[in-house]
Design an enzyme around this catalytic site. Structure first.
Site, PDB file in Angstrom:
ATOM      1  N   GLN A  20      53.676 -13.876  30.173  1.00  0.00           N
ATOM      2  CA  GLN A  20      53.689 -14.413  28.817  1.00  0.00           C
ATOM      3  C   GLN A  20      55.042 -14.145  28.169  1.00  0.00           C
ATOM      4  O   GLN A  20      55.686 -13.142  28.463  1.00  0.00           O
ATOM      5  CB  GLN A  20      52.578 -13.771  27.998  1.00  0.00           C
ATOM      6  CG  GLN A  20      51.209 -14.110  28.537  1.00  0.00           C
ATOM      7  CD  GLN A  20      50.110 -13.387  27.784  1.00  0.00           C
ATOM      8  OE1 GLN A  20      50.141 -13.325  26.558  1.00  0.00           O
ATOM      9  NE2 GLN A  20      49.147 -12.861  28.502  1.00  0.00           N
TER      10      GLN A  20
HETATM   11  N1  LIG Z   1      43.950 -25.220  40.907  1.00  0.00           N
HETATM   12  C1  LIG Z   1      44.606 -24.068  41.039  1.00  0.00           C
HETATM   13  N2  LIG Z   1      44.537 -23.148  40.068  1.00  0.00           N
HETATM   14  C2  LIG Z   1      45.200 -21.989  40.246  1.00  0.00           C
HETATM   15  C3  LIG Z   1      45.956 -21.722  41.411  1.00  0.00           C
HETATM   16  N3  LIG Z   1      46.490 -20.510  41.288  1.00  0.00           N
HETATM   17  C4  LIG Z   1      46.093 -20.029  40.101  1.00  0.00           C
HETATM   18  N4  LIG Z   1      45.321 -20.911  39.469  1.00  0.00           N
HETATM   19  C5  LIG Z   1      44.696 -20.759  38.168  1.00  0.00           C
HETATM   20  O1  LIG Z   1      45.682 -20.637  37.189  1.00  0.00           O
HETATM   21  C6  LIG Z   1      45.259 -19.749  36.168  1.00  0.00           C
HETATM   22  C7  LIG Z   1      46.273 -18.683  35.931  1.00  0.00           C
HETATM   23  O2  LIG Z   1      46.348 -17.851  37.062  1.00  0.00           O
HETATM   24  P1  LIG Z   1      46.899 -16.366  36.973  1.00  0.00           P
HETATM   25  O3  LIG Z   1      46.939 -15.851  38.373  1.00  0.00           O
HETATM   26  O4  LIG Z   1      46.184 -15.588  35.964  1.00  0.00           O
HETATM   27  O5  LIG Z   1      48.366 -16.640  36.432  1.00  0.00           O
HETATM   28  P2  LIG Z   1      49.507 -15.574  36.139  1.00  0.00           P
HETATM   29  O6  LIG Z   1      50.768 -16.166  36.635  1.00  0.00           O
HETATM   30  O7  LIG Z   1      49.116 -14.267  36.695  1.00  0.00           O
HETATM   31  O8  LIG Z   1      49.525 -15.529  34.554  1.00  0.00           O
HETATM   32  P3  LIG Z   1      50.006 -14.303  33.620  1.00  0.00           P
HETATM   33  O9  LIG Z   1      49.255 -13.100  34.049  1.00  0.00           O
HETATM   34  O10 LIG Z   1      49.699 -14.709  32.233  1.00  0.00           O
HETATM   35  O11 LIG Z   1      51.479 -14.168  33.828  1.00  0.00           O
HETATM   36  C8  LIG Z   1      43.924 -19.201  36.606  1.00  0.00           C
HETATM   37  O12 LIG Z   1      42.931 -19.931  35.946  1.00  0.00           O
HETATM   38  C9  LIG Z   1      43.909 -19.474  38.087  1.00  0.00           C
HETATM   39  O13 LIG Z   1      42.603 -19.665  38.570  1.00  0.00           O
HETATM   40  C10 LIG Z   1      45.994 -22.734  42.428  1.00  0.00           C
HETATM   41  O14 LIG Z   1      46.615 -22.603  43.473  1.00  0.00           O
HETATM   42  N5  LIG Z   1      45.306 -23.878  42.176  1.00  0.00           N
END
Ligand SMILES: Nc1nc2c(ncn2[C@@H]2O[C@H](COP(=O)(O)OP(=O)(O)OP(=O)(O)O)[C@@H](O)[C@H]2O)c(=O)[nH]1
Ligand SMILES: [Mg+2]
Lengths: 187, 386
Positions: A76
């Site tokens: 974020q």
């Molecule tokens: N369709 C799809 N959704 C995904 C994929 N990878 C992650 N997501 C979705 O994207 C959203 C964010 O994923 P996170 O892993 O929390 O993202 P992050 O990069 O860790 O986000 P922050 O912790 O805020 O930095 C979640 O709802 C996941 O389920 C993917 O390969 N395909």
């Protein structure tokens, strides 16, 4: 002698009983890119209960006879200024992009270009995961590579890998590239 | 370098690691900084600063010692790589040093100390009062049945609103709104149980870190005083683990880039008990707000939410006052004034408030109760059986 000059603590790892090679990997990218999902999938854990990261997560994964310590820092906007604190002694940067979030390609490109300017990431290999390829609206990896100007990188190894952290597709290919590049680089 | 040299150097360093010159500053540091370290899976950003400070401290201590004794860095390096240094028996002695280089080791060291101090504080309270005050035992013996019933109700409420939420989401989906980013948010699977297995085996298998010295009564007292804040440490990262179904959170689908202002200053005009300063009142209120998992500043909450928070604030304050009093009493036995009045019961009545706020609170409560129970179980083991 050179090592000793870096300070006392640089030798402390020598006290460790294990001889296993440890690799420090930092996982960065915008919020919602899928970093934590990727981290969990690397550790073969459930990816269904992930909430936005307010701090950071660490998992250690054994791969190719090495111990990969992977650091996933929240993406974020408010957390991004803290990224710098985690870059020191990093052996490899993984940068994760939501390939379906075209509106934020520019933003993510800016963040990445700032990162590779960091002194502590000098010469550090970069693996870009073009994530969420399972979505119909995802841009292909090649297009994203172009948008990010990856081909202009000098003095560092880089690779872009299409993947889906949710299905796991492409993730292993990326890890293989990582392990090849680390073993090449480190003794 | 000769093998004996290495051995001598290592032995000398081991000796130093057992001396007060090392133990006292290191213990001081660990005890003072451990309170923010909880057992959540996710790490707080603040851990990193503490770890950095720890590194600086250890480096300084070791450097001073080596200078004093006349060990050069090169000798130290050689000694560290010698087989003798890597023997099993020495590894545990080196752990506090190795923790400078190993965040996860450091974290478990801090979290363990935190737990230890909490237990000590509980033990102390028990010794003073003959038994634990109600606020520290609920959810254990007295409450078990009630708690179970409550859990049931909570579960139902959660389930119900999950359905409502999903209904709402699918309705929105139909109308073509972008809801992708909340897809995982609505899950209610508890993640608690998995937390342990997440850690790499290397780090879970470690024996207790050997930083044991007799804790001075001071520390325990300190701890007792800060004990009422135990909920406080769980606040920020914890709220993520709980199911988030409230409108506050679900609306974040489009706003997820903006962090809620966690430490937004509170300008409450409500008069709060005159025994404490306005500043302290605000702290309590703020704490209550965070503990309750509300991500909005106090003034933006609904009236009923505000009321709930006032109640929680009062409760937290009461707990704090009480423990504070306990500390005073300990120092001067003549002053044993207000040590034991019963606190209000911990759990909010789930059926009276609007559904959405209840979830946030009840999920928090549920976790807190679990944690308390866990702690109390440990206490039983350690105190009652002994
Ligand atoms: N369709 C799809 N959704 C995904 C994929 N990878 C992650 N997501 C979705 O994207 C959203 C964010 O994923 P996170 O892993 O929390 O993202 P992050 O990069 O860790 O986000 P922050 O912790 O805020 O930095 C979640 O709802 C996941 O389920 C993917 O390969 N395909
Ligand atoms: Mg994350």
């Amino acid at each position: 002698m050179g090592e000793a000059q870096k300070g006392l603590l640089s030798v402390i790892e020598k006290l460790k009983g294990s001889t296993e090679q440890e690799v420090r990997i930092v996982l960065l990218g915008l919020d919602n890119a899928g970093k934590t999902t990727l981290l969990r999938s690397l550790a073969s854990e459930d990816v269904n209960t992930i909430t936005p990261t307010q701090g950071f997560n660490i998992k250690s994964v054994a791969s190719h006879g090495m111990k990969l310590n992977v650091w996933d820092i929240g993406g974020q906007r408010k957390i991004r200024p803290f990224w710098k604190k985690y870059l020191e002694n990093t052996d490899l940067l993984i940068y994760v992009i939501d390939s379906a979030d075209k509106k934020r390609f520019e933003e993510t490109g800016l963040e990445l270009s700032e990162l590779v300017e960091e002194e502590s990431l000098k010469g550090v290999p970069v693996l870009v995961f073009a994530n969420k390829q399972d979505l119909a609206t995802a841009s292909p990896a090649s297009e994203i590579a172009e948008g990010l100007n990856l081909h202009t990188y000098r003095d560092r190894e880089w690779q872009i890998q299409a993947c889906s952290a949710v299905s796991g597709e492409g993730v292993q290919d990326g890890m293989n590239w990582i392990c090849n590049n680390i073993t090449n680089k480190k003794k | 370098m000769a093998e004996e040299d290495s051995e001598w150097i290592i032995e000398s360093i081991v000796g130093f690691l057992g001396s007060p010159e090392w133990l006292i500053p290191v213990m001081d540091f660990v005890e003072n900084k451990c309170t923010v370290f909880d057992d959540e899976d996710e790490n707080k950003l603040s851990y990193t600063d503490v770890h950095q400070q720890y590194k600086t401290l250890v480096e300084k201590l070791l450097e001073n010692y080596m200078q004093e004794v006349g060990i050069s860095e090169q000798q130290f390096l050689d000694a560290c790589t010698s087989p003798f240094a890597k023997s099993k028996s020495l590894q545990s002695v080196f752990q506090p040093v190795l923790a400078t280089d190993d965040f996860q080791m450091f974290r478990s060291l801090m979290a363990q100390k935190n737990m230890e101090l909490q237990l000590q504080a509980l033990r102390l309270i028990k010794e003073r009062n003959g038994e634990l005050p109600e606020c520290l035992t609920d959810g254990v013996d007295v409450m078990t049945e009630m708690q179970q019933q409550e859990m049931k109700i909570l579960q139902e409420v959660l389930q119900k609103s999950k359905e409502e939420y999903e209904e709402e989401m699918s309705r929105r989906l139909m109308s073509g709104e972008d809801v992708g980013s909340t897809s995982s948010v609505c899950s209610t699977h508890p993640t608690e149980g998995r937390a342990e297995s997440n850690k790499s085996p290397d780090h879970t298998a470690k024996p207790p870190l050997s930083l044991q010295v007799n804790d001075s009564a001071d520390t325990v007292e300190e701890r007792v005083r800060s004990e009422p804040g135990s909920g406080r440490e769980e606040v920020s990262s914890k709220s993520q683990e709980s199911p988030k179904l409230s409108p506050v959170v679900s609306s974040s689908s489009m706003e997820s880039r903006v962090l809620p202002a966690v430490t937004a200053p509170l300008k409450s005009s409500q008069p709060i008990s005159s025994s404490i300063s306005q500043a302290a009142a605000e702290t309590c209120l703020e704490e209550a707000r965070r503990e309750a998992g509300f991500s909005k500043p106090f003034t933006e909450l609904s009236v009923s939410q505000q009321e709930q928070l006032q109640q929680r604030a009062a409760y937290l304050r009461q707990q704090r006052d009480k423990l504070h009093a306990l500390k005073k009493e300990q120092q001067r036995t003549k002053q044993n004034s207000s040590a034991g009045e019963a606190p209000p019961t911990l759990t909010a009545a789930p059926t009276k408030s609007p559904v959405n706020t209840v979830q946030e609170i009840s999920a928090e409560e549920r976790k807190k109760l679990q944690k308390r129970k866990h702690l109390a179980d440990k206490l039983k083991e350690e105190v009652i059986r002994k």
